[in-house]
Design a protein around this motif. Structure first.
Motif, PDB file in Angstrom:
ATOM      1  N   ASN A  55      36.895  36.428  19.055  1.00 13.32           N
ATOM      2  CA  ASN A  55      36.443  37.667  18.439  1.00 13.32           C
ATOM      3  C   ASN A  55      37.541  38.710  18.653  1.00 13.32           C
ATOM      4  O   ASN A  55      37.704  39.210  19.784  1.00 13.32           O
ATOM      5  CB  ASN A  55      35.129  38.145  19.062  1.00 13.32           C
ATOM      6  N   PRO A  56      38.303  39.023  17.619  1.00 16.66           N
ATOM      7  CA  PRO A  56      39.474  39.894  17.775  1.00 16.66           C
ATOM      8  C   PRO A  56      39.174  41.253  18.390  1.00 16.66           C
ATOM      9  O   PRO A  56      40.043  41.845  19.026  1.00 16.66           O
ATOM     10  CB  PRO A  56      39.985  40.053  16.336  1.00 16.66           C
ATOM     11  N   GLY A  57      37.942  41.736  18.223  1.00 20.47           N
ATOM     12  CA  GLY A  57      37.612  43.064  18.732  1.00 20.47           C
ATOM     13  C   GLY A  57      37.212  43.094  20.193  1.00 20.47           C
ATOM     14  O   GLY A  57      36.986  44.179  20.752  1.00 20.47           O
ATOM     15  N   PHE A  58      37.090  41.926  20.816  1.00 22.85           N
ATOM     16  CA  PHE A  58      36.654  41.880  22.219  1.00 22.85           C
ATOM     17  C   PHE A  58      37.664  41.087  23.036  1.00 22.85           C
ATOM     18  O   PHE A  58      37.938  39.925  22.747  1.00 22.85           O
ATOM     19  CB  PHE A  58      35.274  41.230  22.338  1.00 22.85           C
ATOM     20  N   ASP A  77      21.485  50.833  13.895  1.00 22.16           N
ATOM     21  CA  ASP A  77      22.026  50.619  12.550  1.00 22.16           C
ATOM     22  C   ASP A  77      22.538  49.187  12.493  1.00 22.16           C
ATOM     23  O   ASP A  77      23.582  48.865  13.077  1.00 22.16           O
ATOM     24  CB  ASP A  77      23.170  51.618  12.307  1.00 22.16           C
ATOM     25  N   LEU A  78      21.825  48.307  11.802  1.00 19.23           N
ATOM     26  CA  LEU A  78      22.142  46.880  11.824  1.00 19.23           C
ATOM     27  C   LEU A  78      23.490  46.558  11.180  1.00 19.23           C
ATOM     28  O   LEU A  78      24.047  45.494  11.420  1.00 19.23           O
ATOM     29  CB  LEU A  78      21.023  46.080  11.152  1.00 19.23           C
ATOM     30  N   ASP A  79      24.008  47.483  10.372  1.00 14.63           N
ATOM     31  CA  ASP A  79      25.340  47.283   9.794  1.00 14.63           C
ATOM     32  C   ASP A  79      26.434  47.568  10.820  1.00 14.63           C
ATOM     33  O   ASP A  79      27.604  47.239  10.575  1.00 14.63           O
ATOM     34  CB  ASP A  79      25.535  48.185   8.571  1.00 14.63           C
ATOM     35  N   ASN A  80      26.056  48.210  11.907  1.00 13.52           N
ATOM     36  CA  ASN A  80      27.026  48.558  12.935  1.00 13.52           C
ATOM     37  C   ASN A  80      26.517  48.151  14.322  1.00 13.52           C
ATOM     38  O   ASN A  80      26.613  48.909  15.284  1.00 13.52           O
ATOM     39  CB  ASN A  80      27.322  50.063  12.908  1.00 13.52           C
ATOM     40  N   THR A  81      25.960  46.957  14.386  1.00 11.88           N
ATOM     41  CA  THR A  81      25.428  46.430  15.647  1.00 11.88           C
ATOM     42  C   THR A  81      25.923  45.008  15.861  1.00 11.88           C
ATOM     43  O   THR A  81      25.933  44.199  14.933  1.00 11.88           O
ATOM     44  CB  THR A  81      23.879  46.438  15.641  1.00 11.88           C
ATOM     45  N   SER A  82      26.345  44.711  17.075  1.00  8.50           N
ATOM     46  CA  SER A  82      26.713  43.360  17.486  1.00  8.50           C
ATOM     47  C   SER A  82      25.967  43.035  18.768  1.00  8.50           C
ATOM     48  O   SER A  82      25.377  43.931  19.390  1.00  8.50           O
ATOM     49  CB  SER A  82      28.222  43.237  17.711  1.00  8.50           C
ATOM     50  N   VAL A  83      25.980  41.778  19.162  1.00  4.11           N
ATOM     51  CA  VAL A  83      25.356  41.390  20.426  1.00  4.11           C
ATOM     52  C   VAL A  83      26.375  40.625  21.267  1.00  4.11           C
ATOM     53  O   VAL A  83      27.275  39.967  20.739  1.00  4.11           O
ATOM     54  CB  VAL A  83      24.086  40.529  20.212  1.00  4.11           C
ATOM     55  N   LEU A  84      26.224  40.740  22.573  1.00  3.09           N
ATOM     56  CA  LEU A  84      27.167  40.122  23.512  1.00  3.09           C
ATOM     57  C   LEU A  84      26.417  39.239  24.489  1.00  3.09           C
ATOM     58  O   LEU A  84      25.384  39.625  25.032  1.00  3.09           O
ATOM     59  CB  LEU A  84      27.918  41.211  24.284  1.00  3.09           C
ATOM     60  N   ASP A 106      35.216  46.826  14.160  1.00  2.89           N
ATOM     61  CA  ASP A 106      33.847  46.860  14.694  1.00  2.89           C
ATOM     62  C   ASP A 106      33.805  47.518  16.069  1.00  2.89           C
ATOM     63  O   ASP A 106      32.826  48.182  16.420  1.00  2.89           O
ATOM     64  CB  ASP A 106      33.282  45.433  14.804  1.00  2.89           C
ATOM     65  N   ARG A 107      34.861  47.306  16.853  1.00  2.00           N
ATOM     66  CA  ARG A 107      34.904  47.896  18.199  1.00  2.00           C
ATOM     67  C   ARG A 107      34.779  49.418  18.141  1.00  2.00           C
ATOM     68  O   ARG A 107      34.191  50.030  19.034  1.00  2.00           O
ATOM     69  CB  ARG A 107      36.209  47.495  18.886  1.00  2.00           C
ATOM     70  N   GLU A 108      35.300  50.013  17.081  1.00  2.00           N
ATOM     71  CA  GLU A 108      35.253  51.468  16.955  1.00  2.00           C
ATOM     72  C   GLU A 108      33.866  51.957  16.559  1.00  2.00           C
ATOM     73  O   GLU A 108      33.474  53.076  16.922  1.00  2.00           O
ATOM     74  CB  GLU A 108      36.280  51.927  15.900  1.00  2.00           C
ATOM     75  N   ASN A 109      33.136  51.140  15.810  1.00  2.00           N
ATOM     76  CA  ASN A 109      31.885  51.627  15.198  1.00  2.00           C
ATOM     77  C   ASN A 109      30.609  50.975  15.714  1.00  2.00           C
ATOM     78  O   ASN A 109      29.529  51.533  15.555  1.00  2.00           O
ATOM     79  CB  ASN A 109      31.949  51.397  13.672  1.00  2.00           C
ATOM     80  N   HIS A 110      30.715  49.788  16.307  1.00  2.00           N
ATOM     81  CA  HIS A 110      29.513  49.009  16.613  1.00  2.00           C
ATOM     82  C   HIS A 110      28.918  49.348  17.982  1.00  2.00           C
ATOM     83  O   HIS A 110      29.643  49.566  18.956  1.00  2.00           O
ATOM     84  CB  HIS A 110      29.842  47.511  16.592  1.00  2.00           C
ATOM     85  N   THR A 111      27.593  49.352  18.014  1.00  2.00           N
ATOM     86  CA  THR A 111      26.868  49.317  19.281  1.00  2.00           C
ATOM     87  C   THR A 111      26.709  47.856  19.667  1.00  2.00           C
ATOM     88  O   THR A 111      26.275  47.042  18.847  1.00  2.00           O
ATOM     89  CB  THR A 111      25.475  49.959  19.138  1.00  2.00           C
ATOM     90  N   ILE A 112      27.087  47.519  20.905  1.00  2.00           N
ATOM     91  CA  ILE A 112      26.989  46.133  21.377  1.00  2.00           C
ATOM     92  C   ILE A 112      25.773  46.008  22.285  1.00  2.00           C
ATOM     93  O   ILE A 112      25.695  46.682  23.319  1.00  2.00           O
ATOM     94  CB  ILE A 112      28.259  45.718  22.142  1.00  2.00           C
ATOM     95  N   LEU A 113      24.824  45.175  21.881  1.00  2.00           N
ATOM     96  CA  LEU A 113      23.622  44.954  22.682  1.00  2.00           C
ATOM     97  C   LEU A 113      23.869  43.810  23.656  1.00  2.00           C
ATOM     98  O   LEU A 113      24.440  42.782  23.293  1.00  2.00           O
ATOM     99  CB  LEU A 113      22.433  44.626  21.784  1.00  2.00           C
ATOM    100  N   MET A 114      23.432  43.983  24.898  1.00  2.00           N
ATOM    101  CA  MET A 114      23.646  42.968  25.926  1.00  2.00           C
ATOM    102  C   MET A 114      22.348  42.758  26.694  1.00  2.00           C
ATOM    103  O   MET A 114      21.673  43.736  27.054  1.00  2.00           O
ATOM    104  CB  MET A 114      24.757  43.429  26.886  1.00  2.00           C
ATOM    105  N   PRO A 115      21.947  41.519  26.946  1.00  2.00           N
ATOM    106  CA  PRO A 115      20.683  41.287  27.670  1.00  2.00           C
ATOM    107  C   PRO A 115      20.806  41.680  29.135  1.00  2.00           C
ATOM    108  O   PRO A 115      21.873  41.546  29.737  1.00  2.00           O
ATOM    109  CB  PRO A 115      20.473  39.775  27.528  1.00  2.00           C
ATOM    110  N   GLU A 116      19.711  42.161  29.686  1.00  2.00           N
ATOM    111  CA  GLU A 116      19.699  42.515  31.109  1.00  2.00           C
ATOM    112  C   GLU A 116      19.415  41.266  31.933  1.00  2.00           C
ATOM    113  O   GLU A 116      18.571  40.461  31.575  1.00  2.00           O
ATOM    114  CB  GLU A 116      18.620  43.562  31.369  1.00  2.00           C
TER     115      GLU A 116
END
Length: 530
Positions: A236-239, A187-194, A114-124
């Motif tokens: 979370n292994p990717g982070f 792309d919700l298949d390639n999106t995570s949140v932090l 996921d780290r390679e493909n995902h956009t990680i959304l983070m709140p401001e």
């Protein structure tokens, strides 16, 4: 009490509520038992527990009933609720209820792939700092997007999915995420949140629980939620929060953001050329973002010097304005959506605003391990780790202090040890929920720096900040009689007009005090001349 069959969605962090969840499980397992939960008006913890208790009961085909009890509750309404429950139970007796097994879905995990493909959304949270933090995380191998958006849309989305008694920041955070996920931009298949998770006593540790419930209800249950915590509450292994490159980048970006905020607030109220401060601020933000990939300690040191020198050279008007400090809950203090553009409002009313560094809160969190070890029986290792963390931050922060001390117009931040000493004059350092003793220390720091006018902001129903914020105003005034402090509560229904009126009343007193001070100064000058 019964043992819980399934993992809780929330963080099980309070003893009484831990028993409450197990009581709900016990009721769920016994056909001859029902549960009525009594809650209090304004108790923010109830926002966490009620949803979780309801989920435990409803998963076992049990009815959930809540009664809000306080000094103005109508007992007639409570009676009606209980009678309704009784009627529902009688009706259920006459029906054959087939219980269906509920398959518990495992939480989505952020993997190395996921780290390679995902956009990680983070709140401001803090606009200036978080723009640089976004760049720092991207330079560390992630694809992070810090969210903004229309305030009204964000709050409205949050209110759809978060318990009404939850604190205002949780509504804003969830609203930012849900709005972004619904926008179609990702792309919700390639999106995570932090989201960071403190793991402390504050209900902020349960923002992750709020988010997962909201995502499930909004149809985004498959979105991985990365709960970043120093304690490793979730894996979370990717982070990897302990990556040296990431830590260094986060320290440098946060310190540079703090520096930019500090020099901007000091300069902007006095600028000769309108908007010159904001233009300089933006140019520095753009430059730091561009250089983040190659930023190292040497270039960081040079940047601190150059930033301070450039703001020192801006043309300013030599006049004195009322200084107003802002303290309080961390998101409400920094975020313009959460505090109704408080900085902009105060500056428009003719004040100079002072806000402590975001890094102070991080240092406070590390410093707290010392008290826990010495007074609460916690291990020595966290204390040593906290001490080492503060020392490591200072290997960078000392250059920021030096640049500010060498400047013409700016002052350097205090050391966390000195802040703790000041806070301990009024409260115990055991006050560590939320902003804890740091909030008190920041008020004293501001007063000693000449900002005797202080706005103490907190979400409505934030118990820790009401105690160490509102509750400490009188003791601080006893020590500093000249202190002009007002508390302001924020929530979705708060009246902006009422907030503005209270601010104007405080500023009226501040201006009056400033005039009296000027008259005394002029009088002393006249006497010397004579």
């Amino acid at each position: 009490l019964a043992e819980l069959k399934d993992p809780l969605r929330v963080l099980d962090q309070w003893t009484y509520h831990s028993r409450l969840y197990r009581a709900a499980e016990y009721v769920a397992e016994n056909d001859n038992l029902e549960l009525i939960q009594l809650v209090s008006f304004g108790c923010g913890l109830d926002a966490v527990t009620t949803d979780q208790v309801e989920e435990i009961l409803e998963a076992n085909d049990k009815l959930y009933t809540q009664l809000k009890i306080d000094e103005i509750s109508n007992l007639g309404a409570a009676t009606i609720r209980i009678r309704s429950l009784k009627a529902a139970l009688e009706e259920r007796k006459n029906k054959i209820i087939k219980k269906e097994s509920v398959e518990l879905k495992e939480r989505p995990v952020f993997t190395k792939e996921d780290r390679e493909n995902h956009t990680i959304l983070m709140p401001e949270m803090a606009p200036i700092q978080f723009r640089l933090i976004e760049a720092a995380m991207n330079a560390s191998g992630y694809n992070v997007k810090v969210l903004g958006g229309d305030p009204n849309e964000i709050v409205n989305e949050g209110l759809k999915y978060v318990h009404n008694d939850a604190c205002y920041p949780s509504i804003i955070v969830v609203g930012q995420f849900i709005k972004a996920l619904k926008s179609g931009e990702y792309d919700l298949d390639n999106t995570s949140v932090l989201m960071s998770q403190t793991g402390g006593m504050c209900r902020a540790s349960n923002y992750i629980g709020f988010m997962r419930k909201a995502f499930d209800e909004a149809g985004f249950a498959d979105i991985p939620v990365i709960a970043a915590s120093a304690q490793g509450i979730e894996s979370n292994p990717g982070f990897n929060i302990y990556s040296i490159k990431l830590i260094n980048n986060l320290i440098m970006s946060t310190l540079l953001g703090d520096l930019l905020l500090r020099v901007t607030l000091r300069t902007r109220p006095y600028e000769k050329i309108e908007n010159s401060t904001n233009l300089l601020l933006k140019s520095w933000q753009d430059r730091i973002v561009e250089e983040m990939e190659t930023l190292n300690k040497a270039s960081f040191i040079q940047l601190t010097k150059d930033i301070v020198n450039s703001f020192d050279k801006l043309e300013i008007v030599k006049e004195e304005k009322p200084k107003v400090g802002i303290v309080g809950e961390i998101l409400v203090k920094y975020h313009p959506i959460a505090n109704n553009n408080l900085i902009e409002t105060l500056e428009a009313e003719g004040a100079e605003v002072l806000i402590s560094d975001l890094m102070d809160f991080i240092s406070y969190s590390l410093y707290n391990a010392k008290f826990k070890n010495e007074h609460l029986g916690k291990g020595l290792l966290p204390k040593l780790a906290g001490k080492a963390g503060i020392k490591y931050i200072e290997t960078y922060r000392r250059y920021v202090r030096k640049a500010l001390k060498d400047s013409e117009n700016f002052t350097a931040p205090m050391y966390i040890e000195d802040l703790a000493e000041m806070g301990e004059e009024v409260v115990s350092l055991g006050n560590q929920s939320g902003e804890g003793w740091l909030l008190v220390a920041e008020m004293i720091e501001l007063i000693q720096e000449g900002a005797k006018n202080v706005v103490c902001v907190q979400p409505f129903g934030c118990l820790p900040n009401h105690i160490v914020g509102k509750g400490m105003i009188k003791p601080i005034r006893d020590i500093y009689p000249e202190a002009n402090i007002i508390p302001l509560d924020y929530d979705p229904g708060a009246s902006a007009v009422n907030q503005l009126n209270r601010l104007k009343l405080m500023l009226s007193r501040a201006e009056s005090n400033l005039k009296d001070k000027t008259i005394i100064k002029d009088s002393k000058k006249d006497k010397k001349t004579q």
